[in-house]
Design a protein around this motif. Structure first.
Motif, PDB file in Angstrom:
ATOM      1  N   VAL A  90      13.197  -8.970 -16.737  1.00 46.24           N
ATOM      2  CA  VAL A  90      13.682  -9.246 -15.397  1.00 46.24           C
ATOM      3  C   VAL A  90      14.908 -10.149 -15.529  1.00 46.24           C
ATOM      4  O   VAL A  90      14.943 -11.045 -16.372  1.00 46.24           O
ATOM      5  CB  VAL A  90      12.596  -9.908 -14.522  1.00 46.24           C
ATOM      6  N   ALA A  91      15.914  -9.874 -14.703  1.00 48.64           N
ATOM      7  CA  ALA A  91      17.144 -10.670 -14.720  1.00 48.64           C
ATOM      8  C   ALA A  91      17.173 -11.564 -13.485  1.00 48.64           C
ATOM      9  O   ALA A  91      17.313 -11.080 -12.360  1.00 48.64           O
ATOM     10  CB  ALA A  91      18.369  -9.764 -14.754  1.00 48.64           C
ATOM     11  N   LEU A  92      17.008 -12.854 -13.698  1.00 48.87           N
ATOM     12  CA  LEU A  92      17.164 -13.832 -12.622  1.00 48.87           C
ATOM     13  C   LEU A  92      18.650 -14.159 -12.513  1.00 48.87           C
ATOM     14  O   LEU A  92      19.290 -14.513 -13.509  1.00 48.87           O
ATOM     15  CB  LEU A  92      16.372 -15.104 -12.925  1.00 48.87           C
ATOM     16  N   THR A  93      19.207 -14.042 -11.307  1.00 52.82           N
ATOM     17  CA  THR A  93      20.628 -14.301 -11.112  1.00 52.82           C
ATOM     18  C   THR A  93      20.818 -15.329 -10.002  1.00 52.82           C
ATOM     19  O   THR A  93      20.066 -15.342  -9.018  1.00 52.82           O
ATOM     20  CB  THR A  93      21.402 -13.013 -10.774  1.00 52.82           C
ATOM     21  N   PHE A  94      21.830 -16.174 -10.186  1.00 54.77           N
ATOM     22  CA  PHE A  94      22.070 -17.278  -9.262  1.00 54.77           C
ATOM     23  C   PHE A  94      23.543 -17.285  -8.847  1.00 54.77           C
ATOM     24  O   PHE A  94      24.425 -17.271  -9.700  1.00 54.77           O
ATOM     25  CB  PHE A  94      21.703 -18.605  -9.924  1.00 54.77           C
ATOM     26  N   ASP A  95      23.776 -17.322  -7.536  1.00 55.44           N
ATOM     27  CA  ASP A  95      25.121 -17.259  -6.981  1.00 55.44           C
ATOM     28  C   ASP A  95      25.571 -18.600  -6.409  1.00 55.44           C
ATOM     29  O   ASP A  95      24.752 -19.464  -6.093  1.00 55.44           O
ATOM     30  CB  ASP A  95      25.173 -16.245  -5.833  1.00 55.44           C
ATOM     31  N   ASP A  96      26.885 -18.713  -6.223  1.00 58.66           N
ATOM     32  CA  ASP A  96      27.558 -19.717  -5.387  1.00 58.66           C
ATOM     33  C   ASP A  96      27.781 -21.069  -6.038  1.00 58.66           C
ATOM     34  O   ASP A  96      28.417 -21.925  -5.457  1.00 58.66           O
ATOM     35  CB  ASP A  96      26.822 -19.945  -4.059  1.00 58.66           C
ATOM     36  N   GLY A  97      27.238 -21.300  -7.229  1.00 62.47           N
ATOM     37  CA  GLY A  97      27.388 -22.595  -7.870  1.00 62.47           C
ATOM     38  C   GLY A  97      28.583 -22.614  -8.813  1.00 62.47           C
ATOM     39  O   GLY A  97      29.470 -21.750  -8.737  1.00 62.47           O
ATOM     40  N   PRO A  98      28.560 -23.617  -9.707  1.00 67.45           N
ATOM     41  CA  PRO A  98      27.523 -24.638  -9.872  1.00 67.45           C
ATOM     42  C   PRO A  98      27.551 -25.680  -8.757  1.00 67.45           C
ATOM     43  O   PRO A  98      28.589 -25.941  -8.163  1.00 67.45           O
ATOM     44  CB  PRO A  98      27.856 -25.272 -11.224  1.00 67.45           C
ATOM     45  N   GLY A  99      26.340 -26.251  -8.481  1.00 69.18           N
ATOM     46  CA  GLY A  99      26.230 -27.218  -7.410  1.00 69.18           C
ATOM     47  C   GLY A  99      25.356 -28.388  -7.795  1.00 69.18           C
ATOM     48  O   GLY A  99      25.037 -28.601  -8.979  1.00 69.18           O
ATOM     49  N   ASP A 100      24.923 -29.132  -6.799  1.00 63.14           N
ATOM     50  CA  ASP A 100      24.183 -30.367  -7.038  1.00 63.14           C
ATOM     51  C   ASP A 100      22.819 -30.148  -7.681  1.00 63.14           C
ATOM     52  O   ASP A 100      22.261 -31.064  -8.284  1.00 63.14           O
ATOM     53  CB  ASP A 100      23.991 -31.124  -5.717  1.00 63.14           C
ATOM     54  N   HIS A 101      22.251 -28.946  -7.546  1.00 61.11           N
ATOM     55  CA  HIS A 101      20.899 -28.694  -8.048  1.00 61.11           C
ATOM     56  C   HIS A 101      20.894 -27.858  -9.331  1.00 61.11           C
ATOM     57  O   HIS A 101      19.830 -27.557  -9.866  1.00 61.11           O
ATOM     58  CB  HIS A 101      20.064 -27.994  -6.967  1.00 61.11           C
ATOM     59  N   THR A 102      22.086 -27.491  -9.799  1.00 59.78           N
ATOM     60  CA  THR A 102      22.178 -26.608 -10.961  1.00 59.78           C
ATOM     61  C   THR A 102      21.624 -27.251 -12.224  1.00 59.78           C
ATOM     62  O   THR A 102      20.927 -26.597 -13.007  1.00 59.78           O
ATOM     63  CB  THR A 102      23.635 -26.172 -11.188  1.00 59.78           C
ATOM     64  N   ALA A 103      21.906 -28.518 -12.439  1.00 59.46           N
ATOM     65  CA  ALA A 103      21.437 -29.184 -13.659  1.00 59.46           C
ATOM     66  C   ALA A 103      19.914 -29.186 -13.739  1.00 59.46           C
ATOM     67  O   ALA A 103      19.334 -28.953 -14.812  1.00 59.46           O
ATOM     68  CB  ALA A 103      21.976 -30.610 -13.724  1.00 59.46           C
ATOM     69  N   ARG A 104      19.248 -29.418 -12.620  1.00 62.19           N
ATOM     70  CA  ARG A 104      17.779 -29.413 -12.612  1.00 62.19           C
ATOM     71  C   ARG A 104      17.244 -28.018 -12.910  1.00 62.19           C
ATOM     72  O   ARG A 104      16.260 -27.854 -13.636  1.00 62.19           O
ATOM     73  CB  ARG A 104      17.267 -29.906 -11.255  1.00 62.19           C
ATOM     74  N   LEU A 105      17.902 -27.001 -12.367  1.00 62.70           N
ATOM     75  CA  LEU A 105      17.517 -25.624 -12.662  1.00 62.70           C
ATOM     76  C   LEU A 105      17.673 -25.326 -14.148  1.00 62.70           C
ATOM     77  O   LEU A 105      16.792 -24.715 -14.770  1.00 62.70           O
ATOM     78  CB  LEU A 105      18.369 -24.661 -11.836  1.00 62.70           C
ATOM     79  N   LEU A 106      18.782 -25.740 -14.734  1.00 65.59           N
ATOM     80  CA  LEU A 106      19.008 -25.500 -16.158  1.00 65.59           C
ATOM     81  C   LEU A 106      17.932 -26.170 -17.006  1.00 65.59           C
ATOM     82  O   LEU A 106      17.482 -25.594 -18.015  1.00 65.59           O
ATOM     83  CB  LEU A 106      20.394 -25.991 -16.557  1.00 65.59           C
ATOM     84  N   ASP A 107      17.493 -27.346 -16.624  1.00 63.12           N
ATOM     85  CA  ASP A 107      16.405 -28.016 -17.348  1.00 63.12           C
ATOM     86  C   ASP A 107      15.126 -27.182 -17.298  1.00 63.12           C
ATOM     87  O   ASP A 107      14.425 -27.032 -18.305  1.00 63.12           O
ATOM     88  CB  ASP A 107      16.138 -29.402 -16.762  1.00 63.12           C
TER      89      ASP A 107
END
Length: 263
Positions: free
Chosen positions: A69-86
Motif C-alpha cells: 500500500v502506498a501512503l501519500t501525503f500532500d500540501d507540506g511540509p508543514g508543522d506536523h510533518t516532523a512528527r509524522l516522519l518519526d
C-alpha cells in the motif's frame, strides 16, 4: 505566527478539497540549478547510505509478491510533518510526499532531508497549490518547473511524480507533465482528511485500503498525523508493506503524462 505562515495558512486551510481558480502567475524566486546538482535517486541513495549506514531500513519490497500500500501525503511540509516522519521511521514504513514549492522554501530543507534519509519519495504538488486546469500555459509551466527547480537545488533529486492539486487535470496538464517528465499520481482511497478533521474518521477510511492502493492524506493536518498510529498498526497487522509510489510500480514505473490511481 511567522509572517510567511499567514498566506500559506490561508492557501492550504481547506486542503485539496476546495477549488479556487487563480489566473495570475507568481513571480519566480531566483533559483539556479546546475546540472551537477541533479542526481538520480540511486546515486543519492548511495550517498545517504554512507552518511547513515542503516538507510534505508529493511529490504526493498517486491509488490508483485507482497501486499503493498502506498501512503501519500500532500500540501507540506508543514508543522506536523516532523512528527509524522518519526512515526513512519519507528515502523520502518516508507511513503510518498507530494510537496508544495512555497512550503518547501518556508521549511528551509529540514523535513525534505529527513524524508530522503528515511527512504521516502518526493513528488511535485505545484508551487502554490493552484488549480492547474484554470491557469494559462505560462502559469501551468511555472507551477511545475519552479517546484522542480527548488527541490533539485535543495536536495539534488529530480522528481518524476506529480499530483495535480484537487486532482484537477486535463489534456493540457497531461501534455505539460509529459514535457516535464512527470507522471500524474492520483488515488483510489480518499480519507477526506482536509474536510473531516477527525483522527478516527481518517483512520477508518485509510484502513479500507487494499493491495495496490494509493491512499490520499495531508501532512499539514494535526488530526491526520494523530490517525497514523492506528493506520500503521491495523494495516501492518493485515500484512501490508508500506511502500513509495515507485516501489509500488516496481519494474514498470509510471510514465510521464499518464494518470495512475492504483497498481
Amino acid at each position: 505566527m511567522r509572517a510567511w505562515a499567514v498566506p500559506l495558512a490561508l492557501l492550504l486551510v481547506a486542503g485539496c478539497g476546495e477549488v479556487r481558480p487563480v489566473a495570475t502567475v507568481p513571480r519566480p524566486l531566483p533559483v539556479t540549478v546546475r546540472a551537477s546538482q541533479v542526481v538520480e535517486p540511486a546515486v543519492l541513495a548511495r550517498k545517504l547510505a554512507a552518511m547513515q549506514p542503516d538507510w534505508p531500513r529493511g529490504p526493498r519490497v517486491d509488490c508483485r509478491r507482497a501486499k503493498c500500500v502506498a501512503l501519500t501525503f500532500d500540501d507540506g511540509p508543514g508543522d506536523h510533518t516532523a512528527r509524522l516522519l518519526d512515526m513512519l521511521r519507528r515502523r520502518g514504513a516508507r511513503a510518498t510526499f507530494f510537496v508544495v514549492g512555497q512550503m518547501v522554501v518556508a521549511d528551509r530543507e529540514h523535513n525534505l532531508r529527513h524524508m530522503l534519509l528515511d527512504g521516502h519519495e518526493l513528488g511535485n504538488h505545484s508551487w502554490s497549490h493552484e488549480q492547474l486546469t484554470a491557469l494559462s500555459p505560462l502559469g501551468l509551466k511555472f507551477q511545475l518547473k519552479q517546484t522542480q527547480a527548488v527541490v533539485e537545488r535543495m536536495t539534488g533529486v529530480r522528481m518524476y511524480l506529480m499530483r495535480p492539486p484537487y486532482g484537477s487535470t486535463d489534456g493540457r496538464v497531461a501534455d505539460e507533465t509529459r514535457r516535464e517528465g512527470l507522471a500524474q499520481i492520483l488515488w483510489n482511497v480518499d480519507t477526506f482528511d482536509w474536510r473531516d478533521r477527525s483522527a478516527s474518521l481518517v483512520a477508518e477510511r485509510a484502513i479500507k485500503a487494499g493491495p495496490g492502493s494509493i491512499v490520499l492524506m495531508h501532512d499539514i493536518h494535526r488530526t491526520t498525523v494523530d490517525a497514523m498510529p492506528r493506520i500503521l498498526e491495523v494495516l501492518s497487522r493485515r500484512g501490508f508493506a508500506f511502500v513509495t509510489i515507485s516501489e509500488l510500480y516496481g519494474k514498470h514505473p509510471p510514465a510521464p503524462g499518464r494518470k495512475y490511481t492504483e497498481r
